[in-house]
Design an enzyme around this catalytic site. Structure first.
Site, PDB file in Angstrom:
ATOM      1  N   ASN A 134     -38.187  28.086  15.239  1.00 22.10           N
ATOM      2  CA  ASN A 134     -37.387  28.875  14.314  1.00 22.10           C
ATOM      3  C   ASN A 134     -37.830  28.602  12.878  1.00 22.10           C
ATOM      4  O   ASN A 134     -37.754  27.471  12.408  1.00 22.10           O
ATOM      5  CB  ASN A 134     -35.902  28.496  14.505  1.00 22.10           C
ATOM      6  CG  ASN A 134     -34.992  29.217  13.526  1.00 22.10           C
ATOM      7  OD1 ASN A 134     -35.351  30.274  12.992  1.00 22.10           O
ATOM      8  ND2 ASN A 134     -33.815  28.660  13.317  1.00 22.10           N
ATOM      9  N   ALA A 180     -62.442  24.345 -40.191  1.00 22.05           N
ATOM     10  CA  ALA A 180     -62.200  23.181 -39.328  1.00 22.05           C
ATOM     11  C   ALA A 180     -61.200  22.246 -39.991  1.00 22.05           C
ATOM     12  O   ALA A 180     -61.235  22.041 -41.197  1.00 22.05           O
ATOM     13  CB  ALA A 180     -63.501  22.446 -39.078  1.00 22.05           C
ATOM     14  N   ARG A 224     -34.748  14.262  -0.722  1.00 26.31           N
ATOM     15  CA  ARG A 224     -36.114  13.767  -0.471  1.00 26.31           C
ATOM     16  C   ARG A 224     -37.094  14.124  -1.597  1.00 26.31           C
ATOM     17  O   ARG A 224     -38.226  13.653  -1.601  1.00 26.31           O
ATOM     18  CB  ARG A 224     -36.606  14.286   0.882  1.00 26.31           C
ATOM     19  CG  ARG A 224     -35.939  13.549   2.035  1.00 26.31           C
ATOM     20  CD  ARG A 224     -36.734  13.662   3.284  1.00 26.31           C
ATOM     21  NE  ARG A 224     -36.544  14.957   3.938  1.00 26.31           N
ATOM     22  CZ  ARG A 224     -37.437  15.509   4.735  1.00 26.31           C
ATOM     23  NH1 ARG A 224     -38.609  14.943   4.948  1.00 26.31           N
ATOM     24  NH2 ARG A 224     -37.187  16.671   5.298  1.00 26.31           N
ATOM     25  N   GLN A 233     -20.540  26.240  -1.753  1.00 27.25           N
ATOM     26  CA  GLN A 233     -20.227  25.556  -0.492  1.00 27.25           C
ATOM     27  C   GLN A 233     -19.871  24.122  -0.875  1.00 27.25           C
ATOM     28  O   GLN A 233     -20.737  23.350  -1.265  1.00 27.25           O
ATOM     29  CB  GLN A 233     -21.450  25.583   0.443  1.00 27.25           C
ATOM     30  CG  GLN A 233     -21.130  25.014   1.819  1.00 27.25           C
ATOM     31  CD  GLN A 233     -22.380  24.634   2.620  1.00 27.25           C
ATOM     32  OE1 GLN A 233     -23.449  24.422   2.070  1.00 27.25           O
ATOM     33  NE2 GLN A 233     -22.222  24.560   3.923  1.00 27.25           N
ATOM     34  N   LEU A 248     -29.538  30.632   0.733  1.00 24.66           N
ATOM     35  CA  LEU A 248     -28.900  29.319   0.862  1.00 24.66           C
ATOM     36  C   LEU A 248     -29.599  28.301  -0.041  1.00 24.66           C
ATOM     37  O   LEU A 248     -30.786  28.028   0.113  1.00 24.66           O
ATOM     38  CB  LEU A 248     -28.946  28.831   2.314  1.00 24.66           C
ATOM     39  CG  LEU A 248     -28.296  29.737   3.361  1.00 24.66           C
ATOM     40  CD1 LEU A 248     -28.185  28.997   4.693  1.00 24.66           C
ATOM     41  CD2 LEU A 248     -26.929  30.250   2.915  1.00 24.66           C
ATOM     42  N   THR A 292     -25.676  25.322   8.398  1.00 19.56           N
ATOM     43  CA  THR A 292     -26.207  26.592   7.862  1.00 19.56           C
ATOM     44  C   THR A 292     -25.242  27.774   8.074  1.00 19.56           C
ATOM     45  O   THR A 292     -25.157  28.646   7.214  1.00 19.56           O
ATOM     46  CB  THR A 292     -27.595  26.907   8.462  1.00 19.56           C
ATOM     47  OG1 THR A 292     -27.582  26.613   9.860  1.00 19.56           O
ATOM     48  CG2 THR A 292     -28.679  26.070   7.814  1.00 19.56           C
ATOM     49  N   LYS A 346     -49.446  27.925 -31.825  1.00 21.60           N
ATOM     50  CA  LYS A 346     -48.076  28.026 -31.303  1.00 21.60           C
ATOM     51  C   LYS A 346     -47.297  29.024 -32.152  1.00 21.60           C
ATOM     52  O   LYS A 346     -47.375  28.971 -33.384  1.00 21.60           O
ATOM     53  CB  LYS A 346     -47.396  26.659 -31.370  1.00 21.60           C
ATOM     54  CG  LYS A 346     -46.010  26.675 -30.749  1.00 21.60           C
ATOM     55  CD  LYS A 346     -45.003  25.815 -31.482  1.00 21.60           C
ATOM     56  CE  LYS A 346     -44.591  26.374 -32.809  1.00 21.60           C
ATOM     57  NZ  LYS A 346     -43.403  25.745 -33.385  1.00 21.60           N
TER      58      LYS A 346
HETATM   59  C1  UD1 Z   1     -33.026  24.847  10.078  1.00 20.27           C
HETATM   60  C2  UD1 Z   1     -32.733  25.536  11.407  1.00 20.27           C
HETATM   61  C3  UD1 Z   1     -33.875  25.234  12.370  1.00 20.27           C
HETATM   62  C4  UD1 Z   1     -35.174  25.693  11.785  1.00 20.27           C
HETATM   63  C5  UD1 Z   1     -35.395  25.082  10.397  1.00 20.27           C
HETATM   64  C6  UD1 Z   1     -36.584  25.741   9.739  1.00 20.27           C
HETATM   65  C7  UD1 Z   1     -30.304  25.575  11.636  1.00 20.27           C
HETATM   66  C8  UD1 Z   1     -29.148  24.961  12.306  1.00 20.27           C
HETATM   67  N1  UD1 Z   1     -31.487  25.031  11.923  1.00 20.27           N
HETATM   68  O1  UD1 Z   1     -33.016  23.456  10.329  1.00 20.27           O
HETATM   69  O2  UD1 Z   1     -33.662  25.884  13.608  1.00 20.27           O
HETATM   70  O3  UD1 Z   1     -36.250  25.362  12.650  1.00 20.27           O
HETATM   71  O4  UD1 Z   1     -34.261  25.332   9.550  1.00 20.27           O
HETATM   72  O5  UD1 Z   1     -36.883  25.098   8.548  1.00 20.27           O
HETATM   73  O6  UD1 Z   1     -30.161  26.539  10.898  1.00 20.27           O
HETATM   74  N2  UD1 Z   1     -28.021  24.483   3.848  1.00 20.27           N
HETATM   75  C9  UD1 Z   1     -26.912  24.716   3.085  1.00 20.27           C
HETATM   76  N3  UD1 Z   1     -25.721  24.172   3.490  1.00 20.27           N
HETATM   77  C10 UD1 Z   1     -25.608  23.427   4.624  1.00 20.27           C
HETATM   78  C11 UD1 Z   1     -26.765  23.200   5.395  1.00 20.27           C
HETATM   79  C12 UD1 Z   1     -27.949  23.754   4.971  1.00 20.27           C
HETATM   80  O7  UD1 Z   1     -26.967  25.392   2.059  1.00 20.27           O
HETATM   81  O8  UD1 Z   1     -24.495  22.997   4.907  1.00 20.27           O
HETATM   82  C13 UD1 Z   1     -29.289  25.089   3.410  1.00 20.27           C
HETATM   83  C14 UD1 Z   1     -30.278  24.044   2.974  1.00 20.27           C
HETATM   84  O9  UD1 Z   1     -30.230  23.863   1.573  1.00 20.27           O
HETATM   85  C15 UD1 Z   1     -31.612  24.668   3.356  1.00 20.27           C
HETATM   86  C16 UD1 Z   1     -31.268  25.510   4.566  1.00 20.27           C
HETATM   87  O10 UD1 Z   1     -29.883  25.732   4.504  1.00 20.27           O
HETATM   88  O11 UD1 Z   1     -32.105  25.532   2.352  1.00 20.27           O
HETATM   89  C17 UD1 Z   1     -31.681  24.857   5.873  1.00 20.27           C
HETATM   90  O12 UD1 Z   1     -30.976  23.679   6.050  1.00 20.27           O
HETATM   91  P1  UD1 Z   1     -31.658  22.390   6.687  1.00 20.27           P
HETATM   92  O13 UD1 Z   1     -30.653  21.318   6.758  1.00 20.27           O
HETATM   93  O14 UD1 Z   1     -32.928  22.092   6.001  1.00 20.27           O
HETATM   94  O15 UD1 Z   1     -31.941  22.920   8.152  1.00 20.27           O
HETATM   95  P2  UD1 Z   1     -32.960  22.317   9.191  1.00 20.27           P
HETATM   96  O16 UD1 Z   1     -32.344  21.133   9.834  1.00 20.27           O
HETATM   97  O17 UD1 Z   1     -34.271  22.156   8.575  1.00 20.27           O
END
Ligand code: UD1
Ligand code: CA
Length: 491
Positions: free
Chosen positions: A210, A403, A55, A115, A48, A121, A374
């Site tokens: 998690n 040199a 940030r 996406q 993903l 997620t 280089k």
């Molecule tokens: C997620 C977990 C959480 C866990 C945490 C660990 C879920 C719902 N929650 O939360 O339980 O403790 O990771 O770091 O899974 N992403 C997408 N598309 C989306 C949403 C997210 O590609 O629509 C990707 C983000 O780029 C990222 C990853 O999924 O790489 C996690 O998404 P993020 O929003 O950071 O999840 P957390 O809220 O941190």
């Protein structure tokens, strides 16, 4: 314990691999049995990478930020590949062409899914539905911003699926659980994952969290994912809901525990710097373990792909950018910066040397202080010991570069090549205006600006004739302060 991937005969890469336990002679190694079992299973890794990474406050997509000299995404793709992810799917956000490009550079046959809207997620995982629909045995879901993940952790998750779980979750106990989903267990069994925003005060007290990574049994994955709804605080489709749904369906969900570094996610530049510190410690430990001598390892910065031969010495404060190989017995002295360079056996580099991409040093070459190289082949035994620029060039074996020598490779429009023959001697402060060829054994007088080829064994001198005015300096001192006219200037 750490070991190395052998790369070539002697040179070893710092990529980290678990040390395989050695069984008694003749006994079948359990690790071998396990890897044979995994090889017989098909595996899809879904990475993903659709996050916006706001940030990071950067124009560069988050997962392309470098860690140990390679993009975050590359670390994750490498771990997924090493864990047996024969099929790789990367989920990217809109306008993420650069992420797709980087993916294909690393894994040419990876599938890219977009996406379009960020709806959670589980929604992101479902973007890869066509790949999931093939029902691979194991599906690994990994976040592209979790670069310190060990491939053996992924292998453990796959093993849990092979052993009959429908869902395997990677749990850890962070120092501060704020923001993480909590793993709700009962009698050692994983019941559900509750996101912090949706958790009760009691659930928030749970320390077991998690890590975000999940393994799914391919045969159940689509059924589980399609049952996930968005009735929660963020109105998002949470992948974590797969746990409770699996239990409702009478399927097994389990949690596998790991250390915090394995799942360390990167959201900010500060977290990127923290992860870099962890990776550098791993790389230094691996280099020391492989026999590299470092007096002050904490001052040496390595890249994930830095390769060292035997009996290499690295003095304090050296930076290795990506793509550096250092052969046996070479010495890299303090304050040198190397990138995309090859250092031959017994060569000496620095102090204060800069090797840029395409610098190829042969055996026993000496590159000294304030010398920049280089895109140049410096052949065996050649020396450039002080203050020189050698770019787009070949320096033949045993040649001596004085040199202040500069290869003037750029005419403001295009780059040109300088060829210096074996055993040639380039006098100090010479400018070699490329394209130009200095023959074998030729001699260039100090201070020359060489614009024409120099035949082998010839002398080339290009500078004004020297004038001597006897007693001139003495007369100057005598007239100073007297108000009298100065002696005429020489020349
Ligand atoms: C997620 C977990 C959480 C866990 C945490 C660990 C879920 C719902 N929650 O939360 O339980 O403790 O990771 O770091 O899974 N992403 C997408 N598309 C989306 C949403 C997210 O590609 O629509 C990707 C983000 O780029 C990222 C990853 O999924 O790489 C996690 O998404 P993020 O929003 O950071 O999840 P957390 O809220 O941190
Ligand atoms: Ca996150």
């Amino acid at each position: 314990m750490l070991a190395f991937i052998a790369c070539g005969e002697r040179v070893k890469t710092l990529a980290l691999l678990p040390c395989r336990p050695r069984g008694p002679r003749g006994a079948v190694n359990p690790a071998t049995l396990e890897s044979n079992r995994m090889r017989q299973r098909t595996c899809l890794a879904i990475v993903l990478a659709a996050g916006e990474g706001t940030r990071m406050r950067s124009a560069l997509p988050k997962v392309l930020h470098p860690l140990g000299g390679r993009p975050l995404l590359e670390h994750v793709l490498t771990a997924a590949k090493l864990a047996g992810g024969a099929e790789i799917a990367v989920v990217v956000g809109p306008d993420h062409a650069a992420v797709a490009e980087t993916t294909h550079r690393i894994v040419p046959d990876a599938q890219i899914f977009e996406q379009r809207e960020r709806r959670g997620t589980a929604h992101a995982v479902l973007a890869a539905k066509p790949a999931i629909a093939h029902k691979p045995d194991d599906i690994l879901v990994v976040f592209a911003d979790t670069p310190l993940l060990h491939q053996e952790t992924l292998a453990r998750m796959r093993a849990a699926i092979a052993d009959g779980a429908a869902v395997a979750v990677l749990g850890f106990t962070p120092a501060d659980p704020t923001g993480y989903g909590r793993l709700v267990t009962r009698g050692g069994e994983l019941i559900a994952i509750v996101e912090e925003r949706d958790a009760t005060a009691e659930e928030r007290k749970i320390g077991f969290c998690n890590g975000g990574l999940m393994a799914l049994a391919g045969e159940h994955a689509l059924g589980l994912l399609e049952r996930i709804g968005n009735a929660n605080a963020k109105s998002e489709y949470y992948l974590t809901d797969a746990v409770a749904i699996a239990r409702d369906m009478g399927l097994k969900a389990i949690a596998i525990e790991t250390g915090e570094d394995d799942v360390r996610g990167i959201n900010t530049k500060a977290q990127l710097a923290e992860a870099e510190a962890v990776l550098q410690e791993r790389l230094r430990a691996a280099a020391l373990e492989a026999g590299v001598t470092m007096i002050a390892p904490h001052t040496v910065f390595l890249s994930a792909d830095t390769k060292f031969g035997k009996d290499v010495t690295i003095e304090p404060n050296v930076v290795f950018g990506p793509g550096v190989t250092v052969e046996d017995n070479a010495v890299i002295r303090s304050f040198s910066h190397l990138e995309g360079a090859h250092v031959g056996k017994g060569a000496r580099v620095g102090p204060y040397a800069r090797l840029r991409p395409g610098a190829e040093l042969g055996a026993d070459v000496h590159i000294g202080n304030f010398v920049e190289v280089k895109a140049a082949q410096i052949e065996a035994g050649a020396k450039a010991n002080h203050l020189a620029y050698i770019g787009d060039a070949r320096v033949g074996a045993g040649a001596n570069i004085g040199a202040g020598t500069i290869t003037c490779n750029f005419d403001g429009n295009a780059k040109h090549h300088t060829d210096i023959g074996a055993g040639a001697f380039i006098g100090s402060n010479s400018s070699l205006v490329a394209p130009v060829k200095i023959g074998d054994g030729a001699y260039v007088g100090s201070g020359s600006v060489v614009t024409k080829d120099v035949p082998a064994d010839a002398l080339a001198v290009e500078r004004g004739a020297q004038t001597i005015k006897e007693g001139w300096a003495k007369r100057l001192r005598q007239v100073k302060g007297t108000g009298k006219k100065k002696p005429a200037k020489p020349g």
